[in-house]
Design an enzyme around this catalytic site. Structure first.
Site, PDB file in Angstrom:
ATOM      1  N   LYS A 119      38.623  62.483  49.345  1.00 26.99           N
ATOM      2  CA  LYS A 119      37.826  62.625  50.566  1.00 26.99           C
ATOM      3  C   LYS A 119      37.254  61.288  51.035  1.00 26.99           C
ATOM      4  O   LYS A 119      37.072  61.071  52.230  1.00 26.99           O
ATOM      5  CB  LYS A 119      36.709  63.650  50.348  1.00 26.99           C
ATOM      6  CG  LYS A 119      37.229  65.080  50.218  1.00 26.99           C
ATOM      7  CD  LYS A 119      36.118  66.102  50.285  1.00 26.99           C
ATOM      8  CE  LYS A 119      36.691  67.512  50.279  1.00 26.99           C
ATOM      9  NZ  LYS A 119      35.652  68.544  50.429  1.00 26.99           N
ATOM     10  N   LYS A 201      49.596  70.627  50.180  1.00 29.28           N
ATOM     11  CA  LYS A 201      48.936  71.906  50.371  1.00 29.28           C
ATOM     12  C   LYS A 201      48.698  72.163  51.860  1.00 29.28           C
ATOM     13  O   LYS A 201      48.406  71.244  52.622  1.00 29.28           O
ATOM     14  CB  LYS A 201      47.598  71.895  49.624  1.00 29.28           C
ATOM     15  CG  LYS A 201      46.854  73.221  49.619  1.00 29.28           C
ATOM     16  CD  LYS A 201      45.569  73.079  48.815  1.00 29.28           C
ATOM     17  CE  LYS A 201      44.764  74.372  48.825  1.00 29.28           C
ATOM     18  NZ  LYS A 201      43.498  74.241  48.081  1.00 29.28           N
ATOM     19  N   LYS A 204      44.261  73.002  57.477  1.00 29.64           N
ATOM     20  CA  LYS A 204      44.044  72.992  58.933  1.00 29.64           C
ATOM     21  C   LYS A 204      43.627  71.621  59.437  1.00 29.64           C
ATOM     22  O   LYS A 204      43.589  71.385  60.643  1.00 29.64           O
ATOM     23  CB  LYS A 204      43.021  74.040  59.334  1.00 29.64           C
ATOM     24  CG  LYS A 204      41.659  73.903  58.692  1.00 29.64           C
ATOM     25  CD  LYS A 204      40.727  74.969  59.229  1.00 29.64           C
ATOM     26  CE  LYS A 204      39.458  75.081  58.391  1.00 29.64           C
ATOM     27  NZ  LYS A 204      39.672  75.855  57.159  1.00 29.64           N
TER      28      LYS A 204
END
Length: 336
Positions: A119, A201, A204
């Protein structure tokens, strides 16, 4: 003397309200939450809005997404009569316990968390302290309810392991307090991959909208996305490590039809990918249609959704507050 009934296994799971759920969210988590509501389980399901704050959020959108996430969970089978459904920030005890657990967590443990690294790379302009310490809040989410089982994807196992390490350390320092949570990992369909990059994976946040299917996508959109799904050039429907795109589509088809890979291979023997992709798309369209209808109906009843969340938070708070009081007493904080 009456025979004592065995204690139900307590299950805790959560999902962030960062927009409409994808097919991956549904298959990997939400679809199974409803199925876990049995006589053997006591289920607590949380909309993890505090965790969403590690990435900058638009306030009005976050509030809307939170209510929509609750409506979608209810539409997908979460029954407020059998489970607690609540919003994380509505139970302040989570953050109260998180600070106490932070003082039982080593800096090195947090620095090794792979999601922090991932992240940080995705959001280099906002590498905040919450991004570093949120695994402790996640541990608090789990340990505050003495959860026995935590449904986790493969990429969340590291967070659960940290929660276990923190619980073990606290129990060793202050006497047994927390239940040691165990992972609940599904054997099939636990990880749905991108339709465009099947080695990644489904997410969205992907810049390519054809890589994911949203729970609210209409039939035409779902069909179009599956027709564009990446496969390979040999045209044979079979599961294999060197055929990740085809294997991913077979996994999705298996989830929605109940057929195993062998049956799927027989069904599409000699048919090529065109017919196969259309069949996968139709199985998803048929599977999502009743959920989409129920979602629309529930979302229009704001008072019902908010009532469920308020009741869930009240019940969750009773459990969580007791644990925080116990922890605070054990670590020496003055209780009046």
């Amino acid at each position: 003397m009456s025979e004592q009934l065995p204690r139900k296994k307590r299950i805790l799971s959560g999902i962030q309200p960062t927009g409409t759920f994808t097919l991956g969210n549904y298959v990997g988590a939400v679809r199974n939450w409803g199925a876990l509501q049995t006589e053997e389980h006591e289920c607590l399901y949380m909309i993890a809005d505090l965790h969403a704050l590690t990435v900058r959020q638009e306030p009005a959108k976050l509030r809307r997404n939170t209510r929509e996430a609750a409506a979608m969970l209810l539409a997908a089978g979460i029954d407020p009569a059998r489970s607690l459904l609540f919003v994380q920030s509505h139970v302040p005890a989570h953050t109260q316990l998180s600070w106490a657990l932070s003082c039982c967590t080593q800096f090195g443990e947090l620095s090794r968390m792979t999601q922090y690294k991932d992240k940080s790379a995705k959001h280099p302009d906002n590498v905040n302290a919450g991004l570093f310490t949120y695994p402790v809040l996640m541990a608090a989410d789990i340990l505050i309810y003495n959860a026995d089982l935590v449904p986790v994807g493969i990429d969340q196992k590291q967070h659960l392991e940290l929660a276990r390490n923190i619980a073990q350390r606290f129990n060793g320092l202050y006497s047994p307090t927390f239940t040691m949570p165990e992972p609940y990992i599904l054997k099939a369909g636990a990880k749905i991959m991108s339709l465009q990059e099947p080695d990644k994976k489904m997410s969205k946040s992907d810049t390519n909208a054809n890589s994911f299917v949203l729970m609210t996508d209409d039939a035409d959109t779902i069909l179009r996305k599956f027709k564009r799904a990446v496969t390979d050039s040999d045209g044979v429907v079979c599961a294999s490590e060197d055929k990740p795109g085809v294997t991913n589509l077979m996994t999705i088809y298996s989830v929605f039809t109940g057929k195993d890979f062998e049956a799927i291979e027989k069904e599409f023997d000699g048919q090529g990918y065109g017919a196969f992709k259309e069949a996968v798309a139709q199985s998803v369209i048929d599977g999502l249609a009743p959920i989409q209808g129920e979602y629309k109906r529930i979302l229009e009843d704001k008072d019902y959704v908010d009532g469920v969340l308020k009741q869930g938070a009240e019940q969750a708070s009773r459990l969580a507050d007791r644990m925080v009081a116990k922890v605070y007493k054990k670590i020496g904080l003055l209780q009046l």
